[in-house]
Design an enzyme around this catalytic site. Sequence first.
Site, PDB file in Angstrom:
ATOM      1  CD  GLU A  71      -7.445   1.203  17.547  1.00  0.00           C
ATOM      2  OE1 GLU A  71      -7.424   1.758  18.652  1.00  0.00           O
ATOM      3  OE2 GLU A  71      -6.427   0.919  16.902  1.00  0.00           O
ATOM      4  CE  LYS A 245      -4.639   3.666  20.902  1.00  0.00           C
ATOM      5  NZ  LYS A 245      -5.219   2.800  19.851  1.00  0.00           N
ATOM      6  CG  ASP A 261     -12.671   4.224  37.006  1.00  0.00           C
ATOM      7  OD1 ASP A 261     -12.105   4.690  36.005  1.00  0.00           O
ATOM      8  OD2 ASP A 261     -12.986   4.911  37.997  1.00  0.00           O
ATOM      9  CG  HIS A 358      -4.370  -0.850  11.790  1.00  0.00           C
ATOM     10  ND1 HIS A 358      -4.234  -1.516  12.974  1.00  0.00           N
ATOM     11  CD2 HIS A 358      -4.886   0.355  12.097  1.00  0.00           C
ATOM     12  CE1 HIS A 358      -4.636  -0.760  13.953  1.00  0.00           C
ATOM     13  NE2 HIS A 358      -5.042   0.384  13.452  1.00  0.00           N
TER      14      HIS A 358
HETATM   15  P1  NDP Z   1     -19.054   0.390  46.057  1.00  0.00           P
HETATM   16  O1  NDP Z   1     -19.175   1.630  46.827  1.00  0.00           O
HETATM   17  O2  NDP Z   1     -20.225  -0.070  45.280  1.00  0.00           O
HETATM   18  O3  NDP Z   1     -18.582  -0.723  47.083  1.00  0.00           O
HETATM   19  C1  NDP Z   1     -18.620  -2.064  46.779  1.00  0.00           C
HETATM   20  C2  NDP Z   1     -19.731  -2.739  47.545  1.00  0.00           C
HETATM   21  O4  NDP Z   1     -19.982  -3.987  46.975  1.00  0.00           O
HETATM   22  C3  NDP Z   1     -19.325  -2.995  48.978  1.00  0.00           C
HETATM   23  O5  NDP Z   1     -19.645  -1.913  49.806  1.00  0.00           O
HETATM   24  C4  NDP Z   1     -20.105  -4.252  49.300  1.00  0.00           C
HETATM   25  O6  NDP Z   1     -21.270  -3.886  49.965  1.00  0.00           O
HETATM   26  C5  NDP Z   1     -20.531  -4.837  47.963  1.00  0.00           C
HETATM   27  N1  NDP Z   1     -20.005  -6.191  47.787  1.00  0.00           N
HETATM   28  C6  NDP Z   1     -20.768  -7.264  47.459  1.00  0.00           C
HETATM   29  N2  NDP Z   1     -20.006  -8.348  47.328  1.00  0.00           N
HETATM   30  C7  NDP Z   1     -18.741  -7.984  47.603  1.00  0.00           C
HETATM   31  C8  NDP Z   1     -17.495  -8.682  47.605  1.00  0.00           C
HETATM   32  N3  NDP Z   1     -17.411  -9.988  47.318  1.00  0.00           N
HETATM   33  N4  NDP Z   1     -16.377  -7.988  47.875  1.00  0.00           N
HETATM   34  C9  NDP Z   1     -16.432  -6.662  48.134  1.00  0.00           C
HETATM   35  N5  NDP Z   1     -17.578  -5.963  48.163  1.00  0.00           N
HETATM   36  C10 NDP Z   1     -18.730  -6.603  47.880  1.00  0.00           C
HETATM   37  O7  NDP Z   1     -17.868   0.466  44.997  1.00  0.00           O
HETATM   38  P2  NDP Z   1     -16.308   0.570  45.178  1.00  0.00           P
HETATM   39  O8  NDP Z   1     -15.896   0.915  46.573  1.00  0.00           O
HETATM   40  O9  NDP Z   1     -15.739  -0.672  44.598  1.00  0.00           O
HETATM   41  O10 NDP Z   1     -15.957   1.827  44.262  1.00  0.00           O
HETATM   42  C11 NDP Z   1     -15.925   1.694  42.867  1.00  0.00           C
HETATM   43  C12 NDP Z   1     -16.579   2.871  42.210  1.00  0.00           C
HETATM   44  O11 NDP Z   1     -16.024   4.081  42.695  1.00  0.00           O
HETATM   45  C13 NDP Z   1     -16.344   2.862  40.722  1.00  0.00           C
HETATM   46  O12 NDP Z   1     -17.564   3.166  40.086  1.00  0.00           O
HETATM   47  C14 NDP Z   1     -15.348   4.017  40.517  1.00  0.00           C
HETATM   48  O13 NDP Z   1     -15.452   4.558  39.230  1.00  0.00           O
HETATM   49  C15 NDP Z   1     -15.761   4.969  41.588  1.00  0.00           C
HETATM   50  N6  NDP Z   1     -14.810   5.941  42.070  1.00  0.00           N
HETATM   51  C16 NDP Z   1     -13.514   5.994  41.625  1.00  0.00           C
HETATM   52  C17 NDP Z   1     -12.642   6.925  42.127  1.00  0.00           C
HETATM   53  C18 NDP Z   1     -11.234   6.885  41.641  1.00  0.00           C
HETATM   54  O14 NDP Z   1     -10.863   5.951  40.945  1.00  0.00           O
HETATM   55  N7  NDP Z   1     -10.364   7.847  41.971  1.00  0.00           N
HETATM   56  C19 NDP Z   1     -13.051   7.903  43.139  1.00  0.00           C
HETATM   57  C20 NDP Z   1     -14.403   7.692  43.599  1.00  0.00           C
HETATM   58  C21 NDP Z   1     -15.248   6.778  43.072  1.00  0.00           C
HETATM   59  P3  NDP Z   1     -21.645  -4.509  51.389  1.00  0.00           P
HETATM   60  O15 NDP Z   1     -20.482  -5.345  51.864  1.00  0.00           O
HETATM   61  O16 NDP Z   1     -21.865  -3.323  52.233  1.00  0.00           O
HETATM   62  O17 NDP Z   1     -22.848  -5.323  51.109  1.00  0.00           O
END
Ligand code: NDP
Length: 404
Positions: A71, A245, A261, A358
């Site tokens: 936009e 918005k 997201d 705008h």
């Molecule tokens: P991930 O599954 O990628 O989990 C984050 C991973 O990042 C952790 O498992 C961890 O891995 C790693 N990590 C590294 N550094 C850090 C830190 N400092 N703090 C925390 N974690 C760290 O992603 P999310 O659980 O964040 O989920 C987000 C995704 O899920 C987005 O893409 C979203 O769009 C999607 N989603 C959204 C839904 C909704 O909004 N309703 C439903 C389902 C999915 P480790 O510790 O194991 O190394």
Amino acid sequence: MTKKYYELTPDERLAFLNLNESIRNELHENQSANNAQIIENYISDFRVPMGVLKDIIVNGRHVSVPMATEEPSVIAAANNGARLLNGGDGISVRLPERTAMIGQILFTGCPFHEIEHYVAAHQEAFFKTARQAKPSIYKRGGGLLSIKARQVSNDEVSVDFEVDTKDAMGANIVNTILEAEAPLFSHFESHILGAILTNYATSQCVTVTGYVPVELLGGLQVAEKIVALNQFSKHDSYRATTENKGLFNGISSVVLATGNDWRAVEASGHAFASQYGTYQSLTTWRIQDNKLFGQLSLPISVGTVGGVISAMPQARNALRIIDIASADELRGVILAVGLAQNLAALKAIASGGIQRGHMRMQYRALALQVGALPEELELLVSQLNKLEHVDATIASRLLMEMRK
Ligand code: NDP
């Protein structure tokens, strides 16, 4: 054996679509091997322009913030609002002691007190299960914070799990923990509807505040009108929808640029805007001591790692520009941009309408739409700027005249 569509390469998928060669080539040129791995049935990248809010003071630090938006005028307005708020003391951020994502196990047809009692009696087992389900988040200092039963209606109950997901948005982390917890409710198995995170991120509600000396706004009258406009949006959902918005013009641009997201952030924001039973503006403005004070509170779940953030170089680059160390800091910056964006929109309306400024910003897009080449843009836009009425036919005619 013929392959399924999803098993094809991006170019093979393109070949199945009804496209001429030049469009197919254009889509091919915009492919990237990296993004092809991120979604299903990938055919090409869809590029969105990214600009920058050059300077907004957040908790005393000068921050540059990348904004991805289609936009025109959003980024100019954000810079404007930030300049005004920087003329006060910039933006202050208030965070909860610990931000947490909430997951729900949903029950129906079961008395609330039975589940409440069960949850209270089995706390230790829930905490042990969470630790076993996602040990890595505990190593990072996060994990399950609380479990509570909440009555939703006469026969519906939600058991809410608060999980500190540190710097990750946490949707997958929470769902992993929930799916491990659900079997602990085997006693209520026939009443369980499902287990899933909620995007209503009330345990990550962040508040930002800032003020502008009224003389920077062009006087008390403009400030009073901003407050009155804001009050109107506390009483009228039509106005509130547009005000919010505009707020999300800023917020979602940063959320998108950082690979987060934006649907999650917007859904949470709109739910919060309805917390008093009617849909209202998320910001509040008031005047005190010749200053216009603004406040924005929003439950916001974002991350600086995880999801696709780490997989998309453009998201990593955007985070480098903001230069923050944690998801909590990112929350503050995003809301600061939201407050600046909201102020700019209200000021424009209070000072005589947004349409003039705008439309000027839209002229570049209009010039491109009618076929202007990059070297023709400046001249065409400057000519359009001189006119009282502008539309595509007029822009096209001017372009033809320029080329004669
Ligand atoms: P991930 O599954 O990628 O989990 C984050 C991973 O990042 C952790 O498992 C961890 O891995 C790693 N990590 C590294 N550094 C850090 C830190 N400092 N703090 C925390 N974690 C760290 O992603 P999310 O659980 O964040 O989920 C987000 C995704 O899920 C987005 O893409 C979203 O769009 C999607 N989603 C959204 C839904 C909704 O909004 N309703 C439903 C389902 C999915 P480790 O510790 O194991 O190394």
